[in-house]
Write a protein that holds these residues in place. Structure first.
Motif, short mmCIF file in Angstrom:
data_model
loop_
_atom_site.label_atom_id
_atom_site.label_comp_id
_atom_site.label_asym_id
_atom_site.label_seq_id
_atom_site.Cartn_x
_atom_site.Cartn_y
_atom_site.Cartn_z
N LYS A 106 0.64 -0.94 0.04
CA LYS A 106 0.06 0.36 -0.09
C LYS A 106 1.32 1.70 -0.32
CE LYS A 106 -3.66 -2.06 2.34
NZ LYS A 106 -4.74 -2.87 3.80
N ARG A 107 1.43 0.95 0.60
CA ARG A 107 2.93 2.39 0.73
C ARG A 107 3.56 2.48 -0.45
NH1 ARG A 107 6.96 0.86 4.35
NH2 ARG A 107 8.54 -0.14 2.40
N ASP A 108 3.94 1.40 -0.68
CA ASP A 108 5.08 2.16 -1.82
C ASP A 108 4.07 2.20 -3.35
OD1 ASP A 108 7.01 1.01 -0.64
OD2 ASP A 108 7.05 -0.88 -1.02
N SER A 109 3.18 1.24 -3.48
CA SER A 109 2.34 1.91 -4.77
C SER A 109 1.04 3.31 -4.28
CB SER A 109 1.02 0.57 -4.86
OG SER A 109 -0.06 0.72 -3.46
N LYS A 110 1.13 3.48 -2.96
CA LYS A 110 0.31 5.00 -3.04
C LYS A 110 -0.88 4.76 -3.45
CE LYS A 110 4.29 7.92 -3.28
NZ LYS A 110 5.26 7.23 -3.68
N LEU A 111 -2.00 3.44 -3.14
CA LEU A 111 -2.87 3.21 -3.09
C LEU A 111 -3.33 2.64 -2.68
CD1 LEU A 111 -2.60 1.33 -7.40
CD2 LEU A 111 -2.79 3.45 -6.72
N TYR A 116 -7.92 2.04 -8.12
CA TYR A 116 -6.82 3.50 -8.61
C TYR A 116 -7.72 3.59 -9.91
CZ TYR A 116 -6.74 -0.49 -12.78
OH TYR A 116 -7.40 -1.31 -14.26
N LYS A 155 -0.76 6.82 -13.96
CA LYS A 155 1.00 6.90 -12.83
C LYS A 155 0.22 5.88 -12.31
CE LYS A 155 2.67 9.95 -10.12
NZ LYS A 155 3.46 10.61 -9.66
N GLU A 156 -1.99 5.56 -11.12
CA GLU A 156 -2.32 5.09 -10.92
C GLU A 156 -2.39 3.72 -11.47
OE1 GLU A 156 -6.02 6.15 -8.79
OE2 GLU A 156 -5.24 7.86 -8.54
N ALA A 182 0.71 2.07 -11.01
CA ALA A 182 0.81 1.87 -9.91
C ALA A 182 0.08 0.46 -9.75
CB ALA A 182 0.52 3.12 -9.53
#
Ligand SMILES: Cc1cc2nc3c(=O)[nH]c(=O)nc-3n(C[C@H](O)[C@H](O)[C@H](O)COP(=O)(O)OP(=O)(O)OC[C@H]3O[C@@H](n4cnc5c(N)ncnc54)[C@H](O)[C@@H]3O)c2cc1C
Length: 478
Positions: free
Chosen positions: A360-365, A384, A390-391, A394
């Motif tokens: 979750k942290r690395d993908s920011k999703l 997403y 970008k999303e 990711a």
């Protein structure tokens, strides 16, 4: 469509008359499943008798027409989408259900819905446990083809565990029956189990005999809240280690709980807003449930931050409605969802919870996750916005990482949805060259002309790159 296929469709119409629909609307309606990716077929055939399926497959073989079998089209994997065109076999009219109340068996047509089978069994004091959330729509034929599961998997098992015998047609159009309506059968190769989970690629199921079990007399529901995901999954393991087998044991992480809370406007666990929860149900005889209840309560006391028993049927329904609502509510977080149904071995539960936090942290999703902790089958939902490159990138990276990690942990890329089109990029993470080679050899042996559901499982398709139909299906949450 080639001239040969046009001639084949003409012949089919002569043989089966109004059961063959070549209208634009009919073909469009059968062109997609729940993945919402559309590939137009040339005709839709609705068999009224099992023998019609034999007629369709024999002709399809002669003229090399691709055939895609369809139950209700609830699969999320694109497995019922006619990716190579051709003909779609719509099985919904073969929906007969007969309960053998003495033997504890259900004789069903492939088009019977799981919900109707459960109700018919229940009316005679029997229970058919496999319960995909789509059960009011999906068919037993589709359940068999995907080896569908659901919330009861941990205690009772999945569709495979309830199949006594199957009948139907080989891709060549020949009738076959694997097993009989007996609980024991040891005559010859077990090709029944080869058909289960074969996603309509090794033949067409027209009917099945299902095993039923006595209907549980008592049920008891408990909701527990935990400080975090690691604590919840650790507690789940402690429960199973104590030899307690709940009929249902559902985990919802913080993000799933928050989604449900936003959707309902209520706190899932009053006083513990936004905490991960485990919702469990015991089922069995009165005395069995009574005995286990005390064990489960003492487990909750020692492991959970808070817990509460459902006091009435209405309260039970309210608790389960939370679980049902969280999936649809996730569309607050994005307009696209990669809905993965991975399986994690119990020994790696806490390790997996930590991995998810990193993902979750690395993908920011947002990646709300919930699922069946009694069998490790977790639904990881990567959310997403489709229009945001970008999303989207990711999400693609996150799903690849998820699959690699699950396999490295000794788990499975799918526990109940199957491969279809959507999971094809990951099949070779799960299976080595020899394993995939063996599957392809079986496919070639049973379907030499490659007509049954071609283009699935083995060809790599990145389904999320295809345009999605903007439509609402009856089973869509939102
Ligand atoms: C809201 C929702 C919730 C869901 N929840 C669950 C869940 O909890 N657990 C779960 O396991 N799945 C779940 N699913 C996935 C899906 O419902 C199941 O995979 C179901 O088994 C599909 O049945 P169907 O009749 O719709 O089959 P379809 O979607 O029409 O087809 C699925 C596959 O089965 C093949 N097939 C269908 N009928 C036959 C037949 N007679 N002979 C041979 N092959 C056939 C098709 O070719 C295709 O490959 C859910 C889906 C949705 C939309």
């Amino acid at each position: 469509m080639s001239a040969l296929h046009t001639a084949a469709t003409r012949q089919l119409k002569r043989r089966l008359g109004p059961r063959v629909d070549t209208s634009k609307e009919g073909c469009w309606a059968a062109s997609f499943d729940s993945s919402k990716i559309s590939f137009l077929p040339a005709a839709v055939i609705t068999p009224r008798a099992e023998a019609d399926v034999g007629v369709v497959l024999t002709l399809a073989n002669k003229y090399c027409v691709p055939v895609t079998v369809r139950g209700r089209g609830t699969t999320l994997m694109g497995s019922a989408a006619p990716v190579r065109g051709g003909w779609v076999l719509d099985m919904l009219q073969l929906d007969k259900i007969v309960i053998d109340a003495d033997a504890g068996m259900a004789h069903v047509g492939a088009g019977a819905t799981t919900g109707n089978i459960q109700r018919a069994a229940d009316a005679q004091g029997w229970f058919y446990p496999p319960d995909p959330s789509s059960k009011e729509y999906c068919t037993i034929g589709g359940n068999i083809a995907c080896n569908a599961g659901g919330m009861h998997g941990g205690k009772y098992g999945v569709t495979r565990d309830f199949i006594i015998s199957l009948r139907g047609y080989l891709p060549t159009g020949e009738f076959v029956q694997w097993g009989t309506a007996t609980k024991k059968f040891a005559a010859g190769f077990n090709l029944r189990d080869l058909w289960i989970g074969s996603e309509g690629m090794l033949g067409v199921v027209t009917g099945a005999v299902l095993k039923l079990i006595p209907k549980p007399a008592a049920r008891w529901t408990l909701l527990t809240a935990f400080t975090d995901e690691v604590a919840a999954l650790k507690a789940a393991r402690a429960l199973f280690r104590a030899r307690v087998q709940p009929a249902i044991c559902e985990f919802l992480d913080r993000e799933s709980v928050l989604c449900a809370e936003r959707a309902t406007g209520k706190t899932v666990f009053p006083g513990q807003a936004g905490r991960p929860v485990i919702l469990l149900e015991l089922a069995g005889s009165m005395s069995e449930v009574d005995d286990l209840k005390f064990e489960v309560l003492s487990w909750a006391q020692s492991q959970a931050l808070a817990y509460k028993e459902a006091q009435s049927r209405e309260e039970v329904e309210e608790l389960w409605s939370v679980r049902r609502k969280c999936s649809g509510a996730m569309f607050e977080l994005g307009d696209a969802k990669l809905n993965e149904d991975i399986v994690v071995p119990m020994r790696n539960y806490e390790k997996f919870a930590k991995f998810l936090t990193r993902l979750k942290r690395d993908s920011k999703l947002p990646i709300p996750t919930f699922g069946h902790v009694a069998d490790g089958n977790l639904h990881v939902n990567i959310m997403y916005h489709r229009a945001d490159p970008k999303e989207t990138k990711a999400a693609e990276t996150a799903v690849q990482k998820l699959m690699e990690t699950v396999v490295a942990m000794g788990g499975a890329i799918s526990g109940e949805h199957g491969i279809g089109l959507a999971k094809t990029p990951f099949l070779r993470l799960q299976h080595n060259k020899a394993q995939v080679g063996a599957m392809i050899a079986v496919k070639k042996a049973l379907d030499p002309r490659g007509i049954c559901n071609p283009g699935k499982m083995f060809d790599v398709v990145r389904i999320w790159k295809y345009p999605k139909l903007q439509i609402k299906l009856p089973w869509d949450h939102k």
